[in-house]
Motif scaffolding. Structure first.
Motif, PDB file in Angstrom:
ATOM      1  N   SER A 121       0.825  -1.205   0.000  1.00 44.78           N
ATOM      2  CA  SER A 121       0.000   0.000   0.000  1.00 44.78           C
ATOM      3  C   SER A 121       0.863   1.260   0.000  1.00 44.78           C
ATOM      4  CB  SER A 121      -0.921   0.004   1.222  1.00 44.78           C
ATOM      5  OG  SER A 121      -0.154   0.079   2.431  1.00 44.78           O
ATOM      6  N   VAL A 122       2.153   1.091   0.265  1.00 40.02           N
ATOM      7  CA  VAL A 122       3.090   2.215   0.231  1.00 40.02           C
ATOM      8  C   VAL A 122       3.289   2.653  -1.220  1.00 40.02           C
ATOM      9  CG1 VAL A 122       5.447   2.942   0.745  1.00 40.02           C
ATOM     10  CG2 VAL A 122       4.228   1.407   2.310  1.00 40.02           C
ATOM     11  N   ALA A 123       3.331   3.954  -1.429  1.00 47.08           N
ATOM     12  CA  ALA A 123       3.551   4.462  -2.793  1.00 47.08           C
ATOM     13  C   ALA A 123       5.027   4.386  -3.156  1.00 47.08           C
ATOM     14  CB  ALA A 123       3.072   5.908  -2.885  1.00 47.08           C
ATOM     15  N   SER A 124       5.286   4.175  -4.431  1.00 50.25           N
ATOM     16  CA  SER A 124       6.671   4.205  -4.915  1.00 50.25           C
ATOM     17  C   SER A 124       7.226   5.604  -4.760  1.00 50.25           C
ATOM     18  CB  SER A 124       6.729   3.793  -6.393  1.00 50.25           C
ATOM     19  OG  SER A 124       6.294   2.470  -6.566  1.00 50.25           O
ATOM     20  N   PRO A 125       8.509   5.743  -4.434  1.00 50.41           N
ATOM     21  CA  PRO A 125       9.097   7.088  -4.282  1.00 50.41           C
ATOM     22  C   PRO A 125       9.077   7.849  -5.604  1.00 50.41           C
ATOM     23  CG  PRO A 125      10.795   5.386  -4.240  1.00 50.41           C
ATOM     24  CD  PRO A 125       9.482   4.667  -4.194  1.00 50.41           C
ATOM     25  N   ASP A 126       9.045   9.182  -5.476  1.00 52.09           N
ATOM     26  CA  ASP A 126       8.949  10.022  -6.671  1.00 52.09           C
ATOM     27  C   ASP A 126      10.116   9.815  -7.625  1.00 52.09           C
ATOM     28  OD1 ASP A 126       6.564  11.074  -5.896  1.00 52.09           O
ATOM     29  OD2 ASP A 126       7.399  12.903  -5.021  1.00 52.09           O
ATOM     30  N   TRP A 127      11.321   9.640  -7.081  1.00 55.87           N
ATOM     31  CA  TRP A 127      12.479   9.472  -7.973  1.00 55.87           C
ATOM     32  C   TRP A 127      12.333   8.228  -8.835  1.00 55.87           C
ATOM     33  CZ3 TRP A 127      15.304   5.039  -7.943  1.00 55.87           C
ATOM     34  CH2 TRP A 127      15.232   4.231  -6.786  1.00 55.87           C
ATOM     35  N   LEU A 128      11.750   7.169  -8.268  1.00 58.04           N
ATOM     36  CA  LEU A 128      11.552   5.931  -9.026  1.00 58.04           C
ATOM     37  C   LEU A 128      10.481   6.121 -10.088  1.00 58.04           C
ATOM     38  CD1 LEU A 128      12.015   2.919  -9.482  1.00 58.04           C
ATOM     39  CD2 LEU A 128      10.433   2.447  -7.605  1.00 58.04           C
ATOM     40  N   ILE A 129       9.360   6.746  -9.676  1.00 60.98           N
ATOM     41  CA  ILE A 129       8.274   6.985 -10.633  1.00 60.98           C
ATOM     42  C   ILE A 129       8.750   7.859 -11.782  1.00 60.98           C
ATOM     43  CG2 ILE A 129       6.014   8.080 -10.913  1.00 60.98           C
ATOM     44  CD1 ILE A 129       5.396   7.289  -8.017  1.00 60.98           C
ATOM     45  N   GLU A 130       9.543   8.898 -11.447  1.00 63.76           N
ATOM     46  CA  GLU A 130       9.990   9.838 -12.471  1.00 63.76           C
ATOM     47  C   GLU A 130      10.985   9.182 -13.432  1.00 63.76           C
ATOM     48  OE1 GLU A 130      10.028  13.399 -14.567  1.00 63.76           O
ATOM     49  OE2 GLU A 130       8.631  12.516 -13.122  1.00 63.76           O
ATOM     50  N   ARG A 131      11.873   8.360 -12.922  1.00 66.43           N
ATOM     51  CA  ARG A 131      12.821   7.680 -13.820  1.00 66.43           C
ATOM     52  C   ARG A 131      12.087   6.713 -14.750  1.00 66.43           C
ATOM     53  NH1 ARG A 131      18.544   6.402 -10.625  1.00 66.43           N
ATOM     54  NH2 ARG A 131      19.306   8.567 -10.725  1.00 66.43           N
ATOM     55  N   LEU A 132      11.103   6.009 -14.211  1.00 69.05           N
ATOM     56  CA  LEU A 132      10.318   5.114 -15.058  1.00 69.05           C
ATOM     57  C   LEU A 132       9.557   5.899 -16.112  1.00 69.05           C
ATOM     58  CD1 LEU A 132       8.864   2.547 -12.473  1.00 69.05           C
ATOM     59  CD2 LEU A 132      10.652   2.137 -14.167  1.00 69.05           C
ATOM     60  N   ARG A 133       8.972   7.039 -15.700  1.00 68.16           N
ATOM     61  CA  ARG A 133       8.215   7.836 -16.667  1.00 68.16           C
ATOM     62  C   ARG A 133       9.097   8.302 -17.811  1.00 68.16           C
ATOM     63  NH1 ARG A 133       7.218  12.888 -18.215  1.00 68.16           N
ATOM     64  NH2 ARG A 133       8.785  13.751 -16.815  1.00 68.16           N
ATOM     65  N   ARG A 134      10.306   8.712 -17.488  1.00 68.51           N
ATOM     66  CA  ARG A 134      11.203   9.192 -18.542  1.00 68.51           C
ATOM     67  C   ARG A 134      11.717   8.046 -19.413  1.00 68.51           C
ATOM     68  NH1 ARG A 134      14.585  14.060 -15.491  1.00 68.51           N
ATOM     69  NH2 ARG A 134      12.824  14.710 -14.169  1.00 68.51           N
ATOM     70  N   ALA A 135      11.602   6.837 -18.922  1.00 64.85           N
ATOM     71  CA  ALA A 135      11.954   5.672 -19.737  1.00 64.85           C
ATOM     72  C   ALA A 135      10.750   5.130 -20.495  1.00 64.85           C
ATOM     73  CB  ALA A 135      12.535   4.574 -18.844  1.00 64.85           C
ATOM     74  N   GLY A 136       9.596   5.809 -20.372  1.00 65.78           N
ATOM     75  CA  GLY A 136       8.402   5.405 -21.098  1.00 65.78           C
ATOM     76  C   GLY A 136       7.594   4.334 -20.410  1.00 65.78           C
ATOM     77  N   VAL A 137       7.755   4.186 -19.073  1.00 64.75           N
ATOM     78  CA  VAL A 137       7.059   3.135 -18.321  1.00 64.75           C
ATOM     79  C   VAL A 137       6.156   3.791 -17.277  1.00 64.75           C
ATOM     80  CG1 VAL A 137       7.334   1.130 -16.816  1.00 64.75           C
ATOM     81  CG2 VAL A 137       8.983   1.549 -18.662  1.00 64.75           C
ATOM     82  N   ARG A 138       4.912   3.324 -17.197  1.00 61.56           N
ATOM     83  CA  ARG A 138       3.943   3.874 -16.257  1.00 61.56           C
ATOM     84  C   ARG A 138       4.080   3.201 -14.896  1.00 61.56           C
ATOM     85  NH1 ARG A 138      -1.348   2.322 -15.031  1.00 61.56           N
ATOM     86  NH2 ARG A 138      -1.208   0.707 -16.646  1.00 61.56           N
ATOM     87  N   SER A 139       3.995   3.998 -13.827  1.00 61.03           N
ATOM     88  CA  SER A 139       4.046   3.457 -12.471  1.00 61.03           C
ATOM     89  C   SER A 139       2.754   2.718 -12.151  1.00 61.03           C
ATOM     90  CB  SER A 139       4.268   4.589 -11.473  1.00 61.03           C
ATOM     91  OG  SER A 139       4.167   4.112 -10.140  1.00 61.03           O
ATOM     92  N   ILE A 140       2.872   1.548 -11.479  1.00 60.17           N
ATOM     93  CA  ILE A 140       1.698   0.741 -11.131  1.00 60.17           C
ATOM     94  C   ILE A 140       1.636   0.523  -9.623  1.00 60.17           C
ATOM     95  CG2 ILE A 140       0.556  -1.488 -11.437  1.00 60.17           C
ATOM     96  CD1 ILE A 140       1.764  -1.567 -14.249  1.00 60.17           C
ATOM     97  N   ASP A 141       2.586  -0.195  -9.076  1.00 58.46           N
ATOM     98  CA  ASP A 141       2.700  -0.393  -7.636  1.00 58.46           C
ATOM     99  C   ASP A 141       4.169  -0.676  -7.343  1.00 58.46           C
ATOM    100  OD1 ASP A 141       3.281  -3.296  -7.703  1.00 58.46           O
ATOM    101  OD2 ASP A 141       1.198  -3.536  -8.277  1.00 58.46           O
ATOM    102  N   PRO A 142       4.585  -0.641  -6.067  1.00 54.11           N
ATOM    103  CA  PRO A 142       6.019  -0.775  -5.780  1.00 54.11           C
ATOM    104  C   PRO A 142       6.655  -2.050  -6.323  1.00 54.11           C
ATOM    105  CG  PRO A 142       4.862   0.034  -3.855  1.00 54.11           C
ATOM    106  CD  PRO A 142       3.804  -0.326  -4.857  1.00 54.11           C
ATOM    107  N   ALA A 143       5.951  -3.192  -6.246  1.00 55.37           N
ATOM    108  CA  ALA A 143       6.545  -4.445  -6.714  1.00 55.37           C
ATOM    109  C   ALA A 143       6.788  -4.411  -8.214  1.00 55.37           C
ATOM    110  CB  ALA A 143       5.643  -5.621  -6.349  1.00 55.37           C
ATOM    111  N   VAL A 144       5.773  -3.982  -8.963  1.00 57.57           N
ATOM    112  CA  VAL A 144       5.918  -3.902 -10.421  1.00 57.57           C
ATOM    113  C   VAL A 144       6.911  -2.813 -10.801  1.00 57.57           C
ATOM    114  CG1 VAL A 144       4.708  -3.491 -12.596  1.00 57.57           C
ATOM    115  CG2 VAL A 144       3.594  -4.803 -10.786  1.00 57.57           C
TER     116      VAL A 144
END
Length: 784
Positions: A226-249
């Motif tokens: 239920s914990v959200a992924s940190p912003d740095w992780l979400i942002e790096r994924l976004r810039r790589a063209g990947v959408r954030s889903i949940d911390p495990a994914v």
């Protein structure tokens, strides 16, 4: 592959601008398609906090927020559902620009003044999803420019990778390339083994070690998804063209984009006993994470437990075993799959995933343990929990062995037309990870595990050339001696044959060399066939053994689009035998179907018949041509003949079997020819023969025949009529009244000519008697 320059520079930071890095990558074979910004070109957007909220006096869906930007409070009218006291979000102040055409001004919304705008991620170009205000961490520095806080002064480099560079489908591979090209050290993140804190394990069985030689698993218990992924992780994924889903994914995707190693996380509670990597059983079904239900068979490699399939190996996980917000125990998996096992399987199911893209092109076979430790550390840092020991199942016999390739100095100089100093070559090979051993003008190199495309000496030549710089190689125009080639009159090339077929009224078509097995089996048995290991589509699996599958498909396509008749041909290669004894031969295919004179108003319309396609063959082959009745798969049993040239079978002609013609959606009157091009290409050279001064003399015969073919009758006549025979002409065929049942009358004209004298009656009569006697004795043919 999208690469964030900031992320890339955290690995390798050369003294080069963005444009210089782009140029280096492109000229080194990693073509850059474009460079873009990670967001819209906004200005004066800062990190702000909502300190107070009041309802709007005249609008139920609007609220009046007091927003703190670190220096002042701003009254902002906002309608976002997630606006609340204490929320930290981007604020576009008065005068800010969100793009070239949208400037923030003072405004009144339903009578209440609004001095700025609280922004959502979609309004800043940071997301394609409209989901209220963009929520920033509570400890974000209030008043900091958002571009600085999120590091948005970045460049996204879009690299178009060739299929052989699977090692560059991760930031690590691109960083290696930049380090090699700029002689800059690569600073990889510290990845340390995680000690086991619990005893939980899941056993792994490799039922297909050739398809999956290595599989690692690890249990992590007590996670909080239920914990959200940190912003740095979400942002790096976004810039790589990947959408954030949940911390495990997000973590597994992050490791894939960083190291180039696909991974997957299962819900441990959904796995029965252990993991089995095996081929699917015919009829098994699996519901994928996207909700699609696929039916499996023995060609598909799957990840399963002891009762059911869990995932398509190397492609996509199953819905049933996927993680959810309620998942507390994870099973991390990471594997190395043989690229041939994965190739084409995703396309078969209409899928194209990041994992399949990497596995098809080849993943580093020694990377799995490192990827497992990297993902474990990230998960423990983000969602907590305790990790068990890593369970590894491996078949070393099926893991690729290191490749040793030698590069000769003289060969390198000859290929590049340039002498590169030996020290420079050694340095290049060392930076590429080839571990060169120099001895007597050669470099003995051991290709690193991530460079599976290095197999022969020419591969090393290419590596040295691209790193040294293609623009540093000499540029010379090729020297060649132009001369008219000698063309043998006795051999017709393909273009001459094509021209002759066009003159005979046919149109050339070009079809694929690969056909569907069903199309192939209409004309051939399954013996000695070649199937592609990696077909481009499910309909192009088998290498053709004749031209007819493609021609029939083309004819049906055109006849179904208002063409009343088709006359087509194709010249191409056909294949037979196994891989180690493959035969590739050029063949000629002809197909005629439907009406012959569909556009000729002077001639009555009629359907194609046997003699139309026979006439085409006779137009190509002048001498030594004969036909004999034949039986061929897919052909009409009474309207098919072998084609012989000088007594050797070189192909066949005839009508398609009516049942097959119906299956292929073709008319019954569909006639084809399948011939060896090499046999057809031979032509007799014309030679001068003086005309006789003496007239010819002839005899007409009415021959009573049964099932005997005209080819057999003509052959007997030619053999028995003597050396003075000038011509044989069949000018009438009669069947019907006055003849015995099953018999017909052939009217034949024979003529003889002597080049040196007038024929005497006695000689003529003797020759005619010989012909009649031979026909009677050999074929049972008599005079009517």
């Amino acid at each position: 592959m999208l690469v964030s320059e900031k992320w890339l520079r955290s690995w390798v930071n050369p003294a080069a601008t963005t444009d210089q890095i782009v140029s280096l990558l492109t000229f080194a074979g990693l073509e850059v398609d474009g460079v873009s910004a990670p967001c819209k070109p906004f200005t004066d957007v800062v990190v702000a906090r909502i300190d107070a909220i009041e309802p709007h006096p005249d609008a139920d869906k609007l609220r009046v927020c007091s927003v703190n930007d670190g220096t002042d409070l701003h009254q902002v009218v906002c309608g976002a559902a997630n606006a609340r006291v204490g929320l930290v979000a981007p604020l576009a102040r008065v005068g800010a620009k969100l793009d070239d055409s949208f400037k923030i001004k003072k405004a009144k919304l339903r009578g209440v003044e609004s001095l700025g705008m609280l922004c959502g991620a979609d309004e800043l170009g940071l997301s394609e999803v409209r989901d209220g205000l963009m929520e920033l961490p509570a400890d974000a520095a209030i008043g900091a420019p958002l571009r600085d806080y999120l590091g948005l002064d970045d460049a996204l480099i879009d690299i178009d990778l060739t299929p052989n560079r699977g090692d560059c489908f991760g930031l690590r591979g691109i960083a290696r390339e930049v380090g090699v090209l700029t002689s800059t050290a690569v600073n990889e993140p510290s990845i340390k083994p995680i000690a086991a804190a619990i005893d939980a394990q899941v056993p792994v069985v490799l039922d297909d070690p050739a398809g999956c030689p290595r599989y690692l698993s690890r249990v992590i218990q007590g996670v909080d998804l239920s914990v959200a992924s940190p912003d740095w992780l979400i942002e790096r994924l976004r810039r790589a063209g990947v959408r954030s889903i949940d911390p495990a994914v997000d973590v597994t995707n992050y490791v894939m984009m960083e190291l180039g190693q696909p991974m997957h996380a299962f819900d441990r509670s959904q796995i029965d006993t252990g993991i089995v990597v095996r081929r699917a059983r015919d009829g098994e079904q699996l519901t994928l994470l996207d909700g699609k239900v696929v039916e499996l068979d023995a060609e598909v490699l799957i990840i399963a437990d002891h009762t059911k399939p869990l995932a398509l190996a190397g492609i996509m996980g199953g819905e049933h075993s996927g993680v959810a917000a309620t998942t507390t125990d994870l099973l991390l998996e990471v594997a190395w799959f043989n690229p041939l096992t994965i190739a084409g399987r995703a396309r078969r199911f209409g899928l194209h995933t990041d994992a399949s893209q990497r596995y098809e092109r080849g993943v580093d076979s020694q990377l799995q343990a490192q990827a497992m430790e990297r993902a474990t550390q990230l998960l423990l840092d983000i969602v907590g929990g305790q990790a068990g020991a890593v369970v590894e199942a491996v078949s070393q016999a099926h893991v690729p062995a290191p490749r040793v390739v030698e590069l000769r100095a003289d060969r390198l100089a000859a290929q590049l037309d340039l002498h590169i100093p030996a020290d420079t070559v050694t340095d290049i090979l060392t930076r590429l990870g080839m571990n060169p051993v120099v001895a007597e003008g050669t470099w003995r190199c051991t290709a690193p595990s991530w460079r599976h495309d290095i197999a022969i000496e020419q591969d090393l030549v290419e590596e040295v050339a691209r790193v040294y710089g293609y623009d540093n190689l000499p540029s010379k125009m090729p020297a060649a001696t132009n001369g008219m080639p000698r063309l043998a009159e006795a051999i017709r090339d393909k273009n001459r044959i094509r021209s002759q077929l066009v003159d005979l009224g046919l149109n050339e078509v070009i079809t694929y060399s690969f056909v569907h097995p069903n199309q192939h089996n209409h004309f051939h048995d399954d013996n000695a066939v070649m199937d592609l290991a990696n077909p481009i589509t499910a309909d192009m699996v088998r290498m053709r053994q004749s031209m007819l599958p493609g021609l029939t498909q083309t004819a049906a396509y055109n006849l179904n689009r208002q063409h009343k008749g088709v006359s087509i041909f194709e010249i191409g290669q056909c294949f037979a035998g196994a891989v180690d004894a493959l035969e590739q031969k050029d063949r000629l295919g002809v197909l005629m179907s439907g009406d012959v004179n569909q556009w000729d108003w002077q001639s009555p319309a009629r359907s194609v018949d046997f003699y139309d396609v026979k006439g085409v063959v006779e137009g190509l082959v002048a001498d030594g041509l004969s036909f004999e009745p034949a039986q061929r798969q897919g052909m009409h049993p009474g309207r098919t003949a072998n084609v012989l040239i000088n007594g050797e079978v070189v192909g066949y002609i005839g009508a398609l079997h009516p049942q097959l013609a119906s299956t292929l959606d073709l008319p019954d009157a569909t006639y084809v020819a399948d011939l060896s091009l090499a046999a057809v290409a031979h032509a007799n050279v014309a030679s001068f023969k003086p005309l006789s001064k003496f007239p010819s003399s002839g005899r007409d015969f009415a021959l009573l025949v049964g099932e005997q073919s005209w080819a057999a009758i003509r052959e007997v006549i030619a053999a028995s009529a003597g050396p003075l025979l000038d011509s044989v002409v069949l000018f009438d065929v009669y069947e019907g009244k006055g003849l015995p049942e099953g018999m017909k009358s052939l009217a034949v004209h024979l003529s003889w000519r002597d080049a040196d004298a007038t024929l005497e009656e006695a000689v003529l009569n003797a020759a005619a008697d010989n012909v009649l006697a031979a026909l009677s004795e050999q074929l049972g043919v008599t005079l009517r």
